[in-house]
Each structure stands twice: as C-alpha cells, then as structure tokens.
Design an enzyme around this catalytic site. Sequence first.
Site, PDB file in Angstrom:
ATOM      1  N   HIS A  82       0.782  -1.746   0.389  1.00 20.08           N
ATOM      2  CA  HIS A  82       0.040   0.037  -0.180  1.00 20.08           C
ATOM      3  C   HIS A  82       0.433   0.770   0.257  1.00 20.08           C
ATOM      4  CE1 HIS A  82       0.571  -0.112   4.424  1.00 20.08           C
ATOM      5  NE2 HIS A  82       0.585   1.237   4.250  1.00 20.08           N
ATOM      6  N   ASP A 135      -0.403  -7.819   1.621  1.00 21.65           N
ATOM      7  CA  ASP A 135       0.417  -6.601   1.770  1.00 21.65           C
ATOM      8  C   ASP A 135       1.836  -6.370   1.385  1.00 21.65           C
ATOM      9  OD1 ASP A 135       0.479  -3.715   1.628  1.00 21.65           O
ATOM     10  OD2 ASP A 135      -0.284  -3.260   3.551  1.00 21.65           O
ATOM     11  N   SER A 232       4.310   1.833   8.462  1.00 17.31           N
ATOM     12  CA  SER A 232       4.022   1.120   7.049  1.00 17.31           C
ATOM     13  C   SER A 232       5.208   0.977   7.183  1.00 17.31           C
ATOM     14  CB  SER A 232       2.886   2.100   6.105  1.00 17.31           C
ATOM     15  OG  SER A 232       1.711   2.180   6.621  1.00 17.31           O
TER      16      SER A 232
END
Length: 278
Positions: A82, A135, A232
Amino acid sequence: MRNFPRLLLGALALALPLGHLAALGPPSATAATRVIGGSEVTAADHPWVVAVASREYFGSGRSGQFCGGVLVGRSAVATAAHCFSSEVLGTDVSRVDDLRVVVGRTDLRTDEGREIEVARVWVNPAWDSRTNAGDLAVLTLASPMPAGDVLPMAEKEDPAYAPGTSAGVFGWGDVRGDGSYATTLRKARVSVLEDARCAAAYPGGPAGTYQPESMVCAGLPQGGPDACQGDSGGPLVARGRLVGLVSWGVGCGERDLPGVYTRVGSVRDLIADSGGVS
C-alpha cells in the site's frame, strides 16, 4: 485512524497505515503508521530496519521518509504494497524518480548512513486493497548491503507466531496518533495475539478483513504500544526473526483494535521469487 487503515504513511510513530502513506510535505497522516508507546533505539543495533523515502514527494525534513522496510536479502527490502499506491504517493510509483532506501540512519534529520537508489519495485499483484490481504512489496537495491545486516525471515509454522510471544515493532511513524512523527528510530514492545481475537476485531467491512492464513496481529489486549501512521511496511520481529510487516488497523494503540501485519511466513516464497533476494 489506522484505517486509515494504518495504511497511512508518515513519520514514525511507526505507522502510516501501518502502512498508510501520504505525500504531503512532512509525512502525511494518510501515508504512514507510527510507533506508539515505544522507546528510541539505534540503527546501528538494528541495521536491517530501513526507511523508504522520496524527498520530492515527502519533503527533506525527515529524509523524505514515508514508509518503513526491512532488509531480507543483501539487495532486497520487504515493505508494504500500500506504500506504493496512488493514494499514498499521489502519483504512479513509476513517476517517483528519487525513490531511495535509507539505511543506518537513526535520526532522519542527519546524513548518517546511506541513501541507496531503488533499482526495481515489485508490488504483489495479488494485493487486495479492500481486504488488505497480500500487502507486500519488495524493493531491489542498486547496491548490495552486508550479509550481516539481513534479518532472517520466519518460516510458515514458526513458533514465533505462538500467541503471547513477545515481539518488537520498529519505525519512524506517528508516536501519539495525532500526526506527531518521530525523527529518530523507535521500537514498541507488543505481543502476538490469538487469531480469534483479531478476527473478532476485524470481521469484515470498511476497515478490512482479518485473514489468519496471510496476516498476524499484535498489540496488548488493553491497548497501548502499537505501530501507527508512517510505520507502514516496517518490521515486526520475534525471536530474532521477521514475522510481520506493518500493514493496517483502526486507530493506533486502541483497546481491542490490534495492529495487523502481513504474515511473513506465508509470503516468504513470494519474497524469494520477487527477484531481489540473493
């Protein structure tokens, strides 16, 4: 929120969506996940933790950091898919000409360590932005790092995935959940949680769907230490092995809303096949 999904990027509180990135100047709250409730550590002691950066899209104040990553091969960095979405970058990743991996830099305001050009970006084609499954992205570095800086990856049935196992999550993300991004590397201590607890927290819907075969969640039942915006793609480490990559969640450090990570044991073959691991 982290869902935001924690897919937000930004500064270390360790979190953008735990993987959420944004291209706003200082790391945007929509782009990163942070480390909440953590303490400062050094890059020298954790050479496998890296910052993924673009000064052009995220500014130079924090070396352009918008996501985290981890060295899984001399020329390979595992991170979150992402982080390279148009929602995070504001453009297609192919247009980001100054994409770099920052290694050996505890304080992003300094020129410590190195900034290494990214020769190739592989984003998992099976990544599902609706459920957050798959992801994973792998960056191939233009220059190899020392073999001793590589962090071993957990196996699929690794005992490090046992509920209650102590783990550490690393990043430069939001440290309070309010856009207060860290400038120095931080680590938060969490515990691997039961799949049933995570499935109850994320049964499906706008926030995402917890899928135990490809995800692992960690935190504390009462809330507290956690990854956040700007974190992230950063590493979740247990028993000396990489067990997860900061991926998503709702909020940061909230009770009964643990952080969700890509389960590295389930994607290690994908990482190996991506072309960057040697």
